[in-house]
Design a protein around this motif. Sequence first.
Motif, mmCIF file in Angstrom:
data_model
loop_
_atom_site.group_PDB
_atom_site.id
_atom_site.type_symbol
_atom_site.label_atom_id
_atom_site.label_comp_id
_atom_site.label_asym_id
_atom_site.label_seq_id
_atom_site.Cartn_x
_atom_site.Cartn_y
_atom_site.Cartn_z
ATOM 1 N N GLN A 97 -48.210 59.297 27.181
ATOM 2 C CA GLN A 97 -47.041 59.604 26.358
ATOM 3 C C GLN A 97 -47.374 60.566 25.226
ATOM 4 N N GLU A 98 -48.658 60.829 24.993
ATOM 5 C CA GLU A 98 -49.046 61.788 23.961
ATOM 6 C C GLU A 98 -48.674 63.219 24.334
ATOM 7 N N ILE A 99 -48.392 63.469 25.604
ATOM 8 C CA ILE A 99 -48.074 64.816 26.074
ATOM 9 C C ILE A 99 -46.572 64.933 26.308
ATOM 10 N N ASP A 100 -45.951 65.891 25.657
ATOM 11 C CA ASP A 100 -44.533 66.127 25.879
ATOM 12 C C ASP A 100 -44.291 66.536 27.330
ATOM 13 N N GLY A 101 -43.269 65.937 27.924
ATOM 14 C CA GLY A 101 -42.959 66.257 29.309
ATOM 15 C C GLY A 101 -43.852 65.557 30.312
ATOM 16 N N TRP A 102 -44.494 64.476 29.877
ATOM 17 C CA TRP A 102 -45.413 63.753 30.772
ATOM 18 C C TRP A 102 -44.748 63.380 32.087
ATOM 19 N N GLN A 103 -43.455 63.054 32.047
ATOM 20 C CA GLN A 103 -42.763 62.630 33.262
ATOM 21 C C GLN A 103 -42.679 63.768 34.273
ATOM 22 N N LEU A 104 -42.606 65.023 33.793
ATOM 23 C CA LEU A 104 -42.567 66.175 34.697
ATOM 24 C C LEU A 104 -43.913 66.334 35.407
ATOM 25 N N ALA A 105 -44.990 66.080 34.685
ATOM 26 C CA ALA A 105 -46.311 66.138 35.308
ATOM 27 C C ALA A 105 -46.441 65.070 36.380
ATOM 28 N N CYS A 106 -45.970 63.857 36.085
ATOM 29 C CA CYS A 106 -46.051 62.772 37.069
ATOM 30 C C CYS A 106 -45.266 63.111 38.331
ATOM 31 N N ARG A 107 -44.070 63.639 38.156
ATOM 32 C CA ARG A 107 -43.251 63.993 39.320
ATOM 33 C C ARG A 107 -43.916 65.084 40.143
ATOM 34 N N SER A 108 -44.449 66.096 39.449
ATOM 35 C CA SER A 108 -45.081 67.208 40.155
ATOM 36 C C SER A 108 -46.309 66.745 40.931
ATOM 37 N N LEU A 109 -47.166 65.955 40.303
ATOM 38 C CA LEU A 109 -48.381 65.477 40.966
ATOM 39 C C LEU A 109 -48.037 64.583 42.149
ATOM 40 N N ARG A 110 -47.029 63.774 42.003
ATOM 41 C CA ARG A 110 -46.618 62.887 43.088
ATOM 42 C C ARG A 110 -46.215 63.684 44.323
ATOM 43 N N ARG A 111 -45.570 64.837 44.116
ATOM 44 C CA ARG A 111 -45.151 65.665 45.243
ATOM 45 C C ARG A 111 -46.314 66.407 45.886
ATOM 46 N N GLU A 112 -47.457 66.422 45.209
ATOM 47 C CA GLU A 112 -48.617 67.177 45.696
ATOM 48 C C GLU A 112 -49.718 66.256 46.228
ATOM 49 N N ASN A 113 -49.304 65.160 46.845
ATOM 50 C CA ASN A 113 -50.233 64.225 47.489
ATOM 51 C C ASN A 113 -51.215 63.609 46.496
ATOM 52 N N CYS A 114 -50.677 63.186 45.376
ATOM 53 C CA CYS A 114 -51.484 62.477 44.382
ATOM 54 C C CYS A 114 -50.933 61.066 44.201
ATOM 55 N N SER A 115 -51.840 60.110 44.098
ATOM 56 C CA SER A 115 -51.482 58.752 43.707
ATOM 57 C C SER A 115 -51.670 58.672 42.208
ATOM 58 N N VAL A 116 -50.554 58.523 41.487
ATOM 59 C CA VAL A 116 -50.572 58.660 40.033
ATOM 60 C C VAL A 116 -50.496 57.294 39.359
ATOM 61 N N PHE A 117 -51.387 57.097 38.390
ATOM 62 C CA PHE A 117 -51.415 55.893 37.557
ATOM 63 C C PHE A 117 -51.252 56.346 36.109
ATOM 64 N N ILE A 118 -50.434 55.657 35.335
ATOM 65 C CA ILE A 118 -50.304 55.997 33.924
ATOM 66 C C ILE A 118 -50.315 54.721 33.083
ATOM 67 N N THR A 119 -50.838 54.842 31.875
ATOM 68 C CA THR A 119 -50.636 53.808 30.862
ATOM 69 C C THR A 119 -49.923 54.456 29.695
ATOM 70 N N GLY A 120 -49.264 53.645 28.907
ATOM 71 C CA GLY A 120 -48.615 54.171 27.724
ATOM 72 C C GLY A 120 -48.380 53.088 26.713
ATOM 73 N N SER A 121 -48.663 53.402 25.453
ATOM 74 C CA SER A 121 -48.257 52.509 24.379
ATOM 75 C C SER A 121 -46.799 52.778 24.070
ATOM 76 N N ASN A 122 -46.297 52.083 23.078
ATOM 77 C CA ASN A 122 -44.860 51.950 23.021
ATOM 78 C C ASN A 122 -44.144 52.933 22.112
ATOM 79 N N SER A 123 -44.856 53.873 21.498
ATOM 80 C CA SER A 123 -44.173 54.799 20.609
ATOM 81 C C SER A 123 -43.259 55.750 21.370
ATOM 82 N N LYS A 124 -43.624 56.108 22.608
ATOM 83 C CA LYS A 124 -42.800 57.038 23.377
ATOM 84 C C LYS A 124 -42.510 56.562 24.786
#
Length: 402
Positions: A97-124
């Motif tokens: 969540q420290e990176i603006d637009g993190w959700q766009l990165a997750c979506r893009s990587l998912r479409r490119e044959n990546c298994s994506v794991f994320i953690t996030g604290s609660n500020s964002k």
Amino acid sequence: MYATILCMLKREKYVGEIRGFYDSDLIKIITGVRRCGKSVIMEQIVEELRQKCDNVIYLDFDDRAVTSSIQKWEDIVGYVSSRRKKELCYVLLDEVQEIDGWQLACRSLRRENCSVFITGSNSKLLSREFTRELSGRYVSFRIRPFVYKELAGYAGQLGRKASVMDYLVWGGFPKRLEFPTLDEQKRYLNDLDDTIVTNDIINRYKIRKEQEFRKLANFILISNARLYSAHSITAYMNAQGIPCSTNTIQKWIGYLEDAYIIDQIPRYSTKAKKELEQSRKLYNSDVALNSIRCPDGRFDLTHNLENVIYTELAYMNYSVKVYDNNGREIDFIAEKDGKKFYVQVAYSVAEEKAYEREFSAFNSLTQLDRKIIITNDDLDYSTSNVQHIRLPDFLMMRDLEG
């Protein structure tokens, strides 16, 4: 300075639940209250994945060396693309969540044959944002601070002991055990509490009535394991000279819940055969959030005990509600795999009045209903209808059947 020992107790309960999704195209979200151990679980997953392949990329956005070179979501995608192999790539993004637009990165990587794991604290990255940001293409795993079994195990790794009483008062935030003195532990917990309330809620939502919100948070967190309605809390705040509307109180309680600081548990009525919406029970994510607010060491062991039982039942994957048994409250109805247990909690039933009060809550239930009472008594108070479980025994159980 705070200790820098790395907690590496293997939390197989959580890793085991995530393991079945390692190769899934769903984005794996590891979430929970700040400092409950999410990053350690991520590191344990990285270690497992690297044992089976060499196509694993791990980025920790709490590391300044990482954030100095990766500052926007396109940088994440570019970094992974330049280092990955063609086959399925495992990408693990810690504190994304420290990176603006993190959700766009997750979506893009998912479409490119990546298994994506994320953690996030609660500020964002809050629970209600998952669906909107990731369009439902995710699976989330709620991590909690240590339950007693984990606390005792980690204390053993550190060459120390964790008593049941220590757990009832100071809870299970993993890092606190790394500080040798109680004063240092309390300082850590107070600083953590301030970070959770200030960074994860006040700053996140730009709450203008900061002092009013802090007073509400203090009231909620020191009043755990009690039935409340938004109307009753509003009346209390107004009586304290803190004007607030019911809508504002509901919104602020929702913020605390979204940040995993509290859980709201519904009541279920036997008469109406439905949930009662007007009041719920509120439980802290960790009893330390109550104890650090108690003056002069007058700790609320009775309510902390009930809070601990709730935490342990949730850890055991039970669905939990408060049970209204024809006007008599049973603390929990716990359900899992089609099995139902009625659970009453009391610090002690040694006194006759306490025994009568707690056991009579089960009146009108059938002989076939599974009835359990958990207390801190040493003696066994089991009857032909009710199973008594001593608190130390319960804390070591895998589930309510043993």
